[in-house]
Design a protein around this motif. Structure first.
Motif, PDB file in Angstrom:
ATOM      1  N   GLY A 260     -34.659  38.254  19.875  1.00 17.47           N
ATOM      2  CA  GLY A 260     -35.341  39.049  20.890  1.00 17.47           C
ATOM      3  C   GLY A 260     -35.396  38.347  22.237  1.00 17.47           C
ATOM      4  O   GLY A 260     -34.590  37.458  22.540  1.00 17.47           O
ATOM      5  N   GLN A 261     -36.382  38.723  23.047  1.00 21.10           N
ATOM      6  CA  GLN A 261     -36.520  38.155  24.388  1.00 21.10           C
ATOM      7  C   GLN A 261     -37.115  36.752  24.331  1.00 21.10           C
ATOM      8  O   GLN A 261     -37.957  36.456  23.478  1.00 21.10           O
ATOM      9  CB  GLN A 261     -37.405  39.066  25.246  1.00 21.10           C
ATOM     10  CG  GLN A 261     -36.816  40.435  25.481  1.00 21.10           C
ATOM     11  CD  GLN A 261     -37.595  41.219  26.512  1.00 21.10           C
ATOM     12  OE1 GLN A 261     -37.512  40.929  27.711  1.00 21.10           O
ATOM     13  NE2 GLN A 261     -38.353  42.211  26.072  1.00 21.10           N
ATOM     14  N   MET A 262     -36.669  35.921  25.256  1.00 22.25           N
ATOM     15  CA  MET A 262     -37.115  34.532  25.318  1.00 22.25           C
ATOM     16  C   MET A 262     -37.282  34.122  26.774  1.00 22.25           C
ATOM     17  O   MET A 262     -36.656  34.703  27.659  1.00 22.25           O
ATOM     18  CB  MET A 262     -36.101  33.597  24.639  1.00 22.25           C
ATOM     19  CG  MET A 262     -35.816  33.896  23.188  1.00 22.25           C
ATOM     20  SD  MET A 262     -34.565  32.775  22.490  1.00 22.25           S
ATOM     21  CE  MET A 262     -33.083  33.393  23.315  1.00 22.25           C
ATOM     22  N   ILE A 263     -38.117  33.130  26.993  1.00 13.47           N
ATOM     23  CA  ILE A 263     -38.224  32.483  28.298  1.00 13.47           C
ATOM     24  C   ILE A 263     -38.139  30.976  28.082  1.00 13.47           C
ATOM     25  O   ILE A 263     -38.890  30.419  27.266  1.00 13.47           O
ATOM     26  CB  ILE A 263     -39.532  32.853  29.017  1.00 13.47           C
ATOM     27  CG1 ILE A 263     -39.500  34.338  29.434  1.00 13.47           C
ATOM     28  CG2 ILE A 263     -39.743  31.971  30.251  1.00 13.47           C
ATOM     29  CD1 ILE A 263     -40.748  34.810  30.165  1.00 13.47           C
ATOM     30  N   PHE A 264     -37.201  30.343  28.781  1.00 11.37           N
ATOM     31  CA  PHE A 264     -37.026  28.898  28.694  1.00 11.37           C
ATOM     32  C   PHE A 264     -37.709  28.246  29.893  1.00 11.37           C
ATOM     33  O   PHE A 264     -37.494  28.654  31.036  1.00 11.37           O
ATOM     34  CB  PHE A 264     -35.544  28.517  28.683  1.00 11.37           C
ATOM     35  CG  PHE A 264     -34.866  28.738  27.359  1.00 11.37           C
ATOM     36  CD1 PHE A 264     -34.631  27.673  26.504  1.00 11.37           C
ATOM     37  CD2 PHE A 264     -34.483  30.009  26.968  1.00 11.37           C
ATOM     38  CE1 PHE A 264     -34.005  27.873  25.288  1.00 11.37           C
ATOM     39  CE2 PHE A 264     -33.854  30.227  25.758  1.00 11.37           C
ATOM     40  CZ  PHE A 264     -33.616  29.152  24.903  1.00 11.37           C
ATOM     41  N   VAL A 265     -38.501  27.240  29.621  1.00 13.74           N
ATOM     42  CA  VAL A 265     -39.144  26.450  30.668  1.00 13.74           C
ATOM     43  C   VAL A 265     -38.607  25.032  30.572  1.00 13.74           C
ATOM     44  O   VAL A 265     -38.711  24.391  29.513  1.00 13.74           O
ATOM     45  CB  VAL A 265     -40.673  26.460  30.531  1.00 13.74           C
ATOM     46  CG1 VAL A 265     -41.311  25.556  31.589  1.00 13.74           C
ATOM     47  CG2 VAL A 265     -41.222  27.884  30.645  1.00 13.74           C
ATOM     48  N   ARG A 266     -38.017  24.567  31.659  1.00 12.20           N
ATOM     49  CA  ARG A 266     -37.538  23.184  31.700  1.00 12.20           C
ATOM     50  C   ARG A 266     -38.573  22.326  32.414  1.00 12.20           C
ATOM     51  O   ARG A 266     -39.025  22.655  33.515  1.00 12.20           O
ATOM     52  CB  ARG A 266     -36.198  23.084  32.417  1.00 12.20           C
ATOM     53  CG  ARG A 266     -35.788  21.635  32.705  1.00 12.20           C
ATOM     54  CD  ARG A 266     -34.388  21.515  33.240  1.00 12.20           C
ATOM     55  NE  ARG A 266     -34.166  20.228  33.900  1.00 12.20           N
ATOM     56  CZ  ARG A 266     -32.988  19.749  34.258  1.00 12.20           C
ATOM     57  NH1 ARG A 266     -31.894  20.441  34.020  1.00 12.20           N
ATOM     58  NH2 ARG A 266     -32.891  18.582  34.862  1.00 12.20           N
ATOM     59  N   VAL A 267     -38.940  21.216  31.775  1.00 15.11           N
ATOM     60  CA  VAL A 267     -39.878  20.261  32.350  1.00 15.11           C
ATOM     61  C   VAL A 267     -39.158  18.925  32.488  1.00 15.11           C
ATOM     62  O   VAL A 267     -38.605  18.401  31.518  1.00 15.11           O
ATOM     63  CB  VAL A 267     -41.131  20.088  31.464  1.00 15.11           C
ATOM     64  CG1 VAL A 267     -42.118  19.138  32.131  1.00 15.11           C
ATOM     65  CG2 VAL A 267     -41.794  21.442  31.186  1.00 15.11           C
ATOM     66  N   ASP A 268     -39.135  18.380  33.696  1.00 16.13           N
ATOM     67  CA  ASP A 268     -38.518  17.076  33.952  1.00 16.13           C
ATOM     68  C   ASP A 268     -39.599  15.997  33.979  1.00 16.13           C
ATOM     69  O   ASP A 268     -40.625  16.154  34.648  1.00 16.13           O
ATOM     70  CB  ASP A 268     -37.771  17.094  35.282  1.00 16.13           C
ATOM     71  CG  ASP A 268     -36.486  17.917  35.223  1.00 16.13           C
ATOM     72  OD1 ASP A 268     -36.089  18.310  34.113  1.00 16.13           O
ATOM     73  OD2 ASP A 268     -35.889  18.163  36.294  1.00 16.13           O
ATOM     74  N   HIS A 269     -39.347  14.906  33.257  1.00 18.33           N
ATOM     75  CA  HIS A 269     -40.292  13.801  33.178  1.00 18.33           C
ATOM     76  C   HIS A 269     -39.655  12.535  33.748  1.00 18.33           C
ATOM     77  O   HIS A 269     -38.468  12.284  33.530  1.00 18.33           O
ATOM     78  CB  HIS A 269     -40.694  13.499  31.729  1.00 18.33           C
ATOM     79  CG  HIS A 269     -41.239  14.674  30.969  1.00 18.33           C
ATOM     80  ND1 HIS A 269     -42.498  15.178  31.188  1.00 18.33           N
ATOM     81  CD2 HIS A 269     -40.690  15.432  29.986  1.00 18.33           C
ATOM     82  CE1 HIS A 269     -42.708  16.189  30.350  1.00 18.33           C
ATOM     83  NE2 HIS A 269     -41.628  16.372  29.627  1.00 18.33           N
ATOM     84  N   VAL A 270     -40.460  11.749  34.432  1.00 20.38           N
ATOM     85  CA  VAL A 270     -40.070  10.392  34.845  1.00 20.38           C
ATOM     86  C   VAL A 270     -41.148   9.446  34.346  1.00 20.38           C
ATOM     87  O   VAL A 270     -42.329   9.613  34.676  1.00 20.38           O
ATOM     88  CB  VAL A 270     -39.931  10.271  36.377  1.00 20.38           C
ATOM     89  CG1 VAL A 270     -39.578   8.832  36.759  1.00 20.38           C
ATOM     90  CG2 VAL A 270     -38.870  11.239  36.905  1.00 20.38           C
ATOM     91  N   VAL A 271     -40.757   8.473  33.524  1.00 23.20           N
ATOM     92  CA  VAL A 271     -41.704   7.486  32.990  1.00 23.20           C
ATOM     93  C   VAL A 271     -41.510   6.173  33.746  1.00 23.20           C
ATOM     94  O   VAL A 271     -40.375   5.694  33.895  1.00 23.20           O
ATOM     95  CB  VAL A 271     -41.504   7.275  31.475  1.00 23.20           C
ATOM     96  CG1 VAL A 271     -42.441   6.189  30.955  1.00 23.20           C
ATOM     97  CG2 VAL A 271     -41.747   8.581  30.722  1.00 23.20           C
ATOM     98  N   GLU A 272     -42.623   5.618  34.217  1.00 20.48           N
ATOM     99  CA  GLU A 272     -42.581   4.365  34.978  1.00 20.48           C
ATOM    100  C   GLU A 272     -43.386   3.277  34.267  1.00 20.48           C
ATOM    101  O   GLU A 272     -44.379   3.565  33.589  1.00 20.48           O
ATOM    102  CB  GLU A 272     -43.158   4.573  36.372  1.00 20.48           C
ATOM    103  CG  GLU A 272     -42.367   5.543  37.235  1.00 20.48           C
ATOM    104  CD  GLU A 272     -43.068   5.806  38.552  1.00 20.48           C
ATOM    105  OE1 GLU A 272     -42.492   5.445  39.599  1.00 20.48           O
ATOM    106  OE2 GLU A 272     -44.187   6.355  38.533  1.00 20.48           O
TER     107      GLU A 272
END
Length: 294
Positions: free
Chosen positions: A124-136
């Motif tokens: 069925g229908q989907m929504i993709f959310v991309r989350v970018d992480h930077v670890v310091e």
């Protein structure tokens, strides 16, 4: 039924939203993870380099109990956008390891909503959310990660199972194989380490009746963790520069699958987690150099 194209457009203002979390690479947590992987916990000490992939048990969500949604996840609309589709799972991640993380160090993660994309699949229908992480660590980046989260419609009967017509994929002859058979205790210990309240990993009635799966779902993070371990065993020097994984099919507890690794001509590794019928659960790629984030 929500219009995912319109909903994604309405949430475009969430793109660029950031969240900053701090954590400590605590030795007791590292040792508990080692025990989960059936390694000697006492072999890890403060000041040692944290194995690649083990950072995933840190920065655990600490939402108050009253802020949890019906699926056990923190409610949407704080950092993550208020996607109207109810079912949430991790679709994949891409990592670049820039420098070792030290056990005992304080670390800081900046997370940014990078994109919100509607799609349509067989469920069925989907929504993709991309989350970018930077670890310091000590003010400098030590790893970057692009994390894909997929939201889906309410489950239909049988929707949680792989398509019956799907045939096993023919894969190259592996250089290493390993039996992969997570048990309920495995899921419990991993969820406890990551403070993961998603009910599909421990609540059998919810998983079968509400989500439509035939049994408890093995955490996608476990596939990635075990494939990280296999990658380190097969890369020269035993350290990773990059790792990417895509979750393809659900895998269910108390079933026996297989992990595979194949060395490529360019020195990289192809890795797979397979279920009990030989279908791909997760597919990964690893290399010694960080490369570029896609």
């Amino acid at each position: 039924m929500p219009d995912t194209q319109a909903e994604a457009g309405a949430m475009s203002g969430w793109i660029g939203r950031q969240e900053v979390l701090e954590d400590e690479v605590a030795l007791p947590i590292v040792r508990r993870l080692a025990a989960l992987l059936d390694l000697d916990p006492m072999a890890y000490r403060r000041g040692d380099a944290l194995p690649e992939g083990w950072h995933s048990v840190f920065f655990a969500p600490i939402a108050r109990q009253s802020q949890l949604g019906p699926d056990g996840h923190p409610r949407k609309g704080d950092f993550l956008p208020p996607v109207p589709l109810p079912r949430r799972m991790f679709a994949g991640r891409r990592l670049r390891y820039l420098a070792p993380i030290t056990i005992g160090a304080e670390i800081r993660r900046t997370s940014t909503i990078a994109s919100i994309t509607p799609k349509t699949g067989r469920t069925g229908q989907m929504i993709f959310v991309r989350v970018d992480h930077v670890v310091e660590m000590d003010g400098r980046p030590v790893l970057t990660e692009a994390h894909d989260i997929v939201y889906r419609e309410e489950a239909r009967p049988g929707a949680g199972a792989p398509a019956k017509a799907e045939a096993p994929v023919e894969l190259p002859t592996p250089d290493e194989t390993q039996i992969y058979a997570p048990q309920t205790v495995t899921l419990f210990r991993y969820s406890a380490l990551t403070y993961n309240g998603h009910r599909i990993h421990y609540d059998q009635p919810y998983t079968t009746q509400e989500e439509g799966y035939p049994g408890l779902v093995v955490n996608g993070g476990l596939h990635a963790l075990f494939l990280h371990e296999m990658a380190r065993r097969n890369l020269p020097g035993g350290r990773l520069g990059r790792f990417s994984v895509r979750n393809v099919n659900p895998f269910f507890v108390n079933r026996t699958g297989e992990l595979r690794c194949k060395r490529q001509d360019d020195g990289s590794l192809g890795l797979w987690a397979l279920n009990e019928t030989g279908r791909i659960v997760a597919q990964a790629e690893a290399g010694s150099e960080p490369g570029e984030m896609v």
